[in-house]
Design a protein around this motif. Structure first.
Motif, PDB file in Angstrom:
ATOM      1  N   TYR A 104       0.821  -1.203   0.000  1.00  0.00           N
ATOM      2  CA  TYR A 104       0.000   0.000   0.000  1.00  0.00           C
ATOM      3  C   TYR A 104       0.864   1.265   0.000  1.00  0.00           C
ATOM      4  O   TYR A 104       0.512   2.262  -0.631  1.00  0.00           O
ATOM      5  CB  TYR A 104      -0.928   0.019   1.214  1.00  0.00           C
ATOM      6  CG  TYR A 104      -1.901  -1.131   1.264  1.00  0.00           C
ATOM      7  CD1 TYR A 104      -2.340  -1.759   0.097  1.00  0.00           C
ATOM      8  CD2 TYR A 104      -2.389  -1.609   2.474  1.00  0.00           C
ATOM      9  CE1 TYR A 104      -3.230  -2.814   0.145  1.00  0.00           C
ATOM     10  CE2 TYR A 104      -3.291  -2.663   2.530  1.00  0.00           C
ATOM     11  CZ  TYR A 104      -3.701  -3.268   1.365  1.00  0.00           C
ATOM     12  OH  TYR A 104      -4.580  -4.312   1.415  1.00  0.00           O
ATOM     13  N   THR A 105       1.981   1.221   0.703  1.00  0.00           N
ATOM     14  CA  THR A 105       2.896   2.359   0.680  1.00  0.00           C
ATOM     15  C   THR A 105       3.482   2.541  -0.716  1.00  0.00           C
ATOM     16  O   THR A 105       3.681   3.675  -1.178  1.00  0.00           O
ATOM     17  CB  THR A 105       4.024   2.164   1.706  1.00  0.00           C
ATOM     18  OG1 THR A 105       3.452   1.953   3.009  1.00  0.00           O
ATOM     19  CG2 THR A 105       4.928   3.388   1.754  1.00  0.00           C
ATOM     20  N   GLY A 106       3.750   1.435  -1.391  1.00  0.00           N
ATOM     21  CA  GLY A 106       4.255   1.518  -2.754  1.00  0.00           C
ATOM     22  C   GLY A 106       3.295   2.235  -3.680  1.00  0.00           C
ATOM     23  O   GLY A 106       3.722   2.974  -4.584  1.00  0.00           O
ATOM     24  N   SER A 154      10.446   3.886 -13.951  1.00  0.00           N
ATOM     25  CA  SER A 154      10.446   4.614 -12.681  1.00  0.00           C
ATOM     26  C   SER A 154      11.583   5.617 -12.632  1.00  0.00           C
ATOM     27  O   SER A 154      11.406   6.776 -12.230  1.00  0.00           O
ATOM     28  CB  SER A 154      10.566   3.625 -11.514  1.00  0.00           C
ATOM     29  OG  SER A 154       9.376   2.878 -11.359  1.00  0.00           O
ATOM     30  N   LEU A 155      12.760   5.181 -13.023  1.00  0.00           N
ATOM     31  CA  LEU A 155      13.926   6.050 -12.972  1.00  0.00           C
ATOM     32  C   LEU A 155      13.799   7.219 -13.944  1.00  0.00           C
ATOM     33  O   LEU A 155      14.177   8.351 -13.634  1.00  0.00           O
ATOM     34  CB  LEU A 155      15.184   5.237 -13.292  1.00  0.00           C
ATOM     35  CG  LEU A 155      16.534   5.914 -13.034  1.00  0.00           C
ATOM     36  CD1 LEU A 155      16.664   6.281 -11.560  1.00  0.00           C
ATOM     37  CD2 LEU A 155      17.675   5.001 -13.461  1.00  0.00           C
ATOM     38  N   HIS A 192      12.130   8.223  -5.813  1.00  0.00           N
ATOM     39  CA  HIS A 192      11.039   7.668  -5.012  1.00  0.00           C
ATOM     40  C   HIS A 192      10.249   6.621  -5.797  1.00  0.00           C
ATOM     41  O   HIS A 192       9.613   5.741  -5.213  1.00  0.00           O
ATOM     42  CB  HIS A 192      10.107   8.771  -4.509  1.00  0.00           C
ATOM     43  CG  HIS A 192       9.318   9.461  -5.560  1.00  0.00           C
ATOM     44  ND1 HIS A 192       9.841  10.463  -6.340  1.00  0.00           N
ATOM     45  CD2 HIS A 192       8.029   9.309  -5.970  1.00  0.00           C
ATOM     46  CE1 HIS A 192       8.916  10.905  -7.182  1.00  0.00           C
ATOM     47  NE2 HIS A 192       7.802  10.220  -6.987  1.00  0.00           N
ATOM     48  N   GLY A 193      10.314   6.697  -7.139  1.00  0.00           N
ATOM     49  CA  GLY A 193       9.676   5.659  -7.950  1.00  0.00           C
ATOM     50  C   GLY A 193      10.387   4.334  -7.798  1.00  0.00           C
ATOM     51  O   GLY A 193       9.756   3.281  -7.669  1.00  0.00           O
ATOM     52  N   ILE A 194      11.717   4.377  -7.796  1.00  0.00           N
ATOM     53  CA  ILE A 194      12.490   3.157  -7.550  1.00  0.00           C
ATOM     54  C   ILE A 194      12.188   2.617  -6.158  1.00  0.00           C
ATOM     55  O   ILE A 194      12.063   1.411  -5.946  1.00  0.00           O
ATOM     56  CB  ILE A 194      14.000   3.440  -7.699  1.00  0.00           C
ATOM     57  CG1 ILE A 194      14.333   3.815  -9.146  1.00  0.00           C
ATOM     58  CG2 ILE A 194      14.822   2.225  -7.267  1.00  0.00           C
ATOM     59  CD1 ILE A 194      14.095   2.702 -10.137  1.00  0.00           C
ATOM     60  N   GLY A 195      12.047   3.536  -5.199  1.00  0.00           N
ATOM     61  CA  GLY A 195      11.696   3.115  -3.843  1.00  0.00           C
ATOM     62  C   GLY A 195      10.360   2.398  -3.798  1.00  0.00           C
ATOM     63  O   GLY A 195      10.203   1.378  -3.114  1.00  0.00           O
TER      64      GLY A 195
END
Length: 296
Positions: free
Chosen positions: A93-95, A150-151, A157-160
């Motif tokens: 959900y955090t993702g 993402s990058l 933060h997308g990679i995260g």
């Protein structure tokens, strides 16, 4: 009933259970993305996913007594709850707060399938055929496509967010492997995870998170999450997936989460109008091709 029919029936039932679990997870992903968008916290969504069905399943978990906890015990029960319960759900959900829907619906199940194959080979000594190894390599290629998007378009933060989904997939793969290793029936697993969500997670949620976000949102939004997260994506898929593990083996069952991306894309478009990017479609196709080799 002849021998061929006796052999085919468990395979059919296991396959249907795996597909049903994948549909439930896909619906849960879409509902979670919607829930985050309207104001639920990841902890709120995890509470809706596990608390309400946990209340219904707690008597089943306690029928062998509090100490035995569903015949599984508190030690194994806590491990399973971390791997497949609120903690694992909150990672996903955090993702969704960081990356688009297509990333979550593809990366988590793809990683669950990939890590599941590895663990089945290392822990359960299931044979990793050349076709499955090739499928795993192709799946990695599809995941790389998502990482590049993402990058390039989201940033660090997308990679995260992608890594959070990968971690959630790893948790689920370990859970599936332990189900097979410990020979835990699906209903017992669902009951124990639900009971510990009530006994442990709900009090922690009340202390550290509270209910402000839940009470601020409408009854309709809360009921949506209770039904979709609590039933369709919560206890039911755990039971169905556990049954598929027992009937088909952890290696084969670990591939069913790879069906989630396609289901999630369709449900996301129909329910939320989410149109995936070209990179997400390409990544999805590569993952599905890898999945095809994995299940050969």
């Amino acid at each position: 009933m002849d021998e061929k029919t006796q052999t085919a029936r468990p395979i059919l039932i296991g396959t249907l259970c795996g597909i049903g679990a994948a549909l439930g997870w896909a619906a849960g992903f879409v509902a979670a993305k919607h829930g985050v968008a309207v104001g639920f916290t990841p902890a709120d969504l995890a509470l809706h996913r596990f608390f309400w069905t946990g209340l219904l399943l707690t008597p089943l978990a306690l029928r062998h007594g509090v100490i035995k906890l569903g015949g599984i015990g508190w030690g194994r029960g806590l491990i399973m709850t971390v791997l497949s319960g609120p903690v694992q759900a909150m990672l996903a959900y955090t993702g969704f707060m960081l990356v688009p829907l297509g990333h979550g619906t593809t990366i988590q199940p793809a990683c669950a399938a990939l890590f599941g194959l590895v663990l089945a080979s290392l822990v359960l000594r299931e044979r990793a055929t050349p076709q499955r190894i090739l499928g795993g390599i192709i799946i990695i290629g599809g995941l790389v496509v998502f990482g590049i998007e993402s990058l390039a378009t989201i940033g660090g933060h997308g990679i995260g967010g992608d890594l959070l989904f990968a971690c959630a997939g790893l948790f689920w793969a370990i859970f599936g492997t332990l189900l097979r290793y410990w020979r835990v029936p699906g209903m017992q697993a669902a009951a124990v995870v639900g009971a510990l969500s009530v006994f442990v997670f709900a009090p922690l949620h009340a202390i550290f998170v509270g209910y402000d976000h839940i009470l601020h949102l409408s009854l309709a939004e809360n009921l949506l999450q209770i039904v979709v997260q609590g039933l369709l994506a919560g206890a039911l898929p755990i039971y169905l997936f556990a049954r598929s593990v027992i009937l088909l083996g952890a290696g084969r069952a670990a591939t069913f989460p790879a069906l989630v991306p396609g289901f999630g894309m369709v449900i996301g478009f129909l329910a939320l109008g989410v149109v995936p990017s070209l990179a997400q479609v390409v990544g999805l196709v590569i993952v599905v091709v890898g999945f095809r080799f994995v299940v050969k």
